[in-house]
Design a protein around this motif. Sequence first.
Motif, PDB file in Angstrom:
ATOM      1  N   LYS A  69       0.951  -0.930  -0.134  1.00 48.94           N
ATOM      2  CA  LYS A  69       0.128   0.372   0.440  1.00 48.94           C
ATOM      3  C   LYS A  69       1.162   0.921   0.099  1.00 48.94           C
ATOM      4  N   LEU A  70       0.298   2.301  -0.710  1.00 49.51           N
ATOM      5  CA  LEU A  70       1.170   3.506  -0.504  1.00 49.51           C
ATOM      6  C   LEU A  70       0.389   4.192   1.019  1.00 49.51           C
ATOM      7  N   ASN A  71       1.558   4.467   1.400  1.00 47.69           N
ATOM      8  CA  ASN A  71       1.865   4.954   2.856  1.00 47.69           C
ATOM      9  C   ASN A  71       1.959   6.208   3.114  1.00 47.69           C
ATOM     10  N   ILE A  72       0.272   6.860   3.811  1.00 50.06           N
ATOM     11  CA  ILE A  72      -0.463   8.152   3.814  1.00 50.06           C
ATOM     12  C   ILE A  72      -0.064   8.940   5.097  1.00 50.06           C
ATOM     13  N   ALA A  73      -0.117  10.367   4.732  1.00 40.78           N
ATOM     14  CA  ALA A  73      -0.038  10.935   6.584  1.00 40.78           C
ATOM     15  C   ALA A  73      -1.329  12.038   6.274  1.00 40.78           C
ATOM     16  N   VAL A  74      -1.561  11.893   7.456  1.00 46.45           N
ATOM     17  CA  VAL A  74      -3.555  12.548   6.989  1.00 46.45           C
ATOM     18  C   VAL A  74      -3.072  12.646   8.507  1.00 46.45           C
ATOM     19  N   PRO A  75      -2.593  14.176   8.746  1.00 44.03           N
ATOM     20  CA  PRO A  75      -2.352  15.011  10.152  1.00 44.03           C
ATOM     21  C   PRO A  75      -3.972  15.754  10.423  1.00 44.03           C
ATOM     22  N   GLY A 133       8.164   6.802   6.788  1.00 43.48           N
ATOM     23  CA  GLY A 133       8.328   6.385   5.515  1.00 43.48           C
ATOM     24  C   GLY A 133       7.255   6.310   4.883  1.00 43.48           C
ATOM     25  N   ALA A 134       5.909   7.840   5.076  1.00 38.87           N
ATOM     26  CA  ALA A 134       5.627   8.210   3.991  1.00 38.87           C
ATOM     27  C   ALA A 134       5.735   8.626   2.901  1.00 38.87           C
ATOM     28  N   HIS A 135       5.143   7.830   1.881  1.00 35.45           N
ATOM     29  CA  HIS A 135       4.963   8.378   0.853  1.00 35.45           C
ATOM     30  C   HIS A 135       3.956   9.287   0.041  1.00 35.45           C
ATOM     31  N   ALA A 136       3.348   9.793   0.708  1.00 41.93           N
ATOM     32  CA  ALA A 136       2.194  11.304   0.150  1.00 41.93           C
ATOM     33  C   ALA A 136       1.579  11.817   1.416  1.00 41.93           C
ATOM     34  N   GLY A 137       1.696  12.797   1.207  1.00 41.61           N
ATOM     35  CA  GLY A 137       0.774  13.943   2.900  1.00 41.61           C
ATOM     36  C   GLY A 137      -0.396  14.364   2.334  1.00 41.61           C
ATOM     37  N   LEU A 138      -1.168  14.723   3.263  1.00 38.49           N
ATOM     38  CA  LEU A 138      -2.841  15.065   2.877  1.00 38.49           C
ATOM     39  C   LEU A 138      -2.959  16.393   3.859  1.00 38.49           C
ATOM     40  N   HIS A 139      -2.777  17.459   2.965  1.00 34.71           N
ATOM     41  CA  HIS A 139      -2.666  18.586   4.146  1.00 34.71           C
ATOM     42  C   HIS A 139      -3.873  19.331   3.709  1.00 34.71           C
TER      43      HIS A 139
END
Lengths: 181, 443
Positions: B46-52, B111-117
């Motif tokens: 899976k794609l690791n995505i950060a969702v703060p 390790g996150a590949h993407a970030g959602l701001h």
Amino acid sequence: MITCQASVVIVSLLMALAVGGCATQQSATNDPSATAGYHSGAMGSRHDGPGGTSGMGASARPRLSDFIVHDDLRDVHFAFDSYEIRATDMRILEKSTQWLRAHPDALVVIEGHADERGTNEYNLTLGERRAKASMNYFVSHGVAASRITVMSYGEERGMCRDKTESCWAKNRRAHFRVKAN
Amino acid sequence: MRRLSLTAFLAGALALALLFPLTTPLRLAAQGVDVFLNVTGGGTRKLNIAVPEFAVVNGTDTGGVAKQLATVAGDDLTFSQLFSVVAGTGAIPPNNPEALKKAWTDFAAAGAHAGLHGLATFRADRVETEMRLYDLTTPEHRQIATKRFDMPPAQWRRLAHKIADEVVLQFTGEPGVADTKIAYVSGRTGQKEIVMADYDGNGPAPVTRNGSINLMPVWSPDARSVAYTSFLQGYPDLYRAFPFERRPAQTLAAYSGINSSPAWSPDGKTIAMTLSKDGNPEIYVLTIATGTFRRLTRHAGIDTEPTWSPTGREIAFISDRSGVPHLYVMDAEGAGVRPLTSAGRHTQPRWSPKGDVIVYTQRAGTHDIWAINADGSNPRRLTSGPGDNQGPTWAPNGRHLMFQSSRLGGWQIFSMLLDGSVQTPVTRGSVESTSPSWSPRLP
């Protein structure tokens, strides 16, 4: 929110108007023009007619609340996934037939029921077949088909709610209610 | 639609390649109609995505919604099985490039590949959000996409769902399925009402409230109405309700015998259904605008449970003409009937919105859900107990299914992926929930 009740009252009124009083009970199963079918339009205010059938001469289905259980017409029961009338139940239907022949003006509604196993859709058709098997017995023994309405509740009206074979066996049945005219 | 540029996002491309592994990544549908990505199965990388937490740009977040927006969007991304959500932090403040750079650097290191701001503005009658999606595998944390959504405050969960669906769109080319509803039957023997809820089971609300027995809801292709069978007038008749409008239910078919199993054609103009008015259950098609019915099947056996191919050219259905209920396919005019299954006892066929697969319920003592290719090849089992598993319904992307299961005792609704993996409860509680219908994406 949805107000189904209001809509159905309107639809029912439209049906009553469309068929001009519904004085005659007809066979519900064998007459394709026996009911009004389709109603369209916002607020139920428009009556598009019953689709592929002619609205004229159509009869509403009998009002089920007019029909009552009678001691002389007992339930018959069925094997799992079967709609075959068993020999023991033939005697029950024979007695029911005698009553119907002795009361030639009486109408009968046959409800077919299934146990809870099986899918909803399948059980709806299975219940109808059980009711029809019972109807076929009556008709082949001289009861006019026009006096008989069959319907199916599928698995929705089980009289016994335990998840046991004895309970399921009770729910696999045809149930009879009559209206003495 | 702005899609991710794979060449510019090498690590992302690698992750994507792993998302679409060796499970027939690209194929033609059996009837030669739809090309699609066949993304199935859990267990893929899976794609690791950060969702703060979302940042509050303006207004007062009295309900703590900014935090919950991130939670719900993260749950949606987890549900998709395409993403692994990297544990959240506090909000990244708006208009603060240094803080953003530090946060993404830390997430990338984790390790996150993407970030959602996510950014939120709270007004009296609206919640406005902006989602900004970043590629954390590039040194400059390249921005992939931005998009704004707004909703009345009471519908803030839909904002999270829309944002999650947009993230899925950016990475796969097709939106997610979070901004959808399910309709289902709630209740026990003797009184059953149709209820709708968000796809994740949140916010159940009545569709019917008539005290009768209401069964087998099916969403229309425009997601505005629900067709169902009701015993409201004593007999099993077909209606449709308009759950988002102040508009009463409409009677679709009220003939003698059974009126059931509605199946909307993909264009929404006609409804295939089962009527037994002419003696035994047959399949008819109702043209909604004219109220006219056309009969498709003529057979002494039971013909029931139609389901349309997504092209509208074919209808699969159940018939017991062989003596046992099996799956058949015919063209939309009723000609060219051919069997698809011949062993086992089958009901409840549902054609995938992608066209390639039909799922159904097989009874062998208990019930389980199976899938078969639309050309009749590769029948395969998706559930193996415990309890009964039946009543499948497709997500609009053809990747997920919901169904009813008795594995925990009373009936509840579960979801799973197309390959049968990741079976997860959707509804819970003492009241039984059955017959799920998954809506198309909401308008």
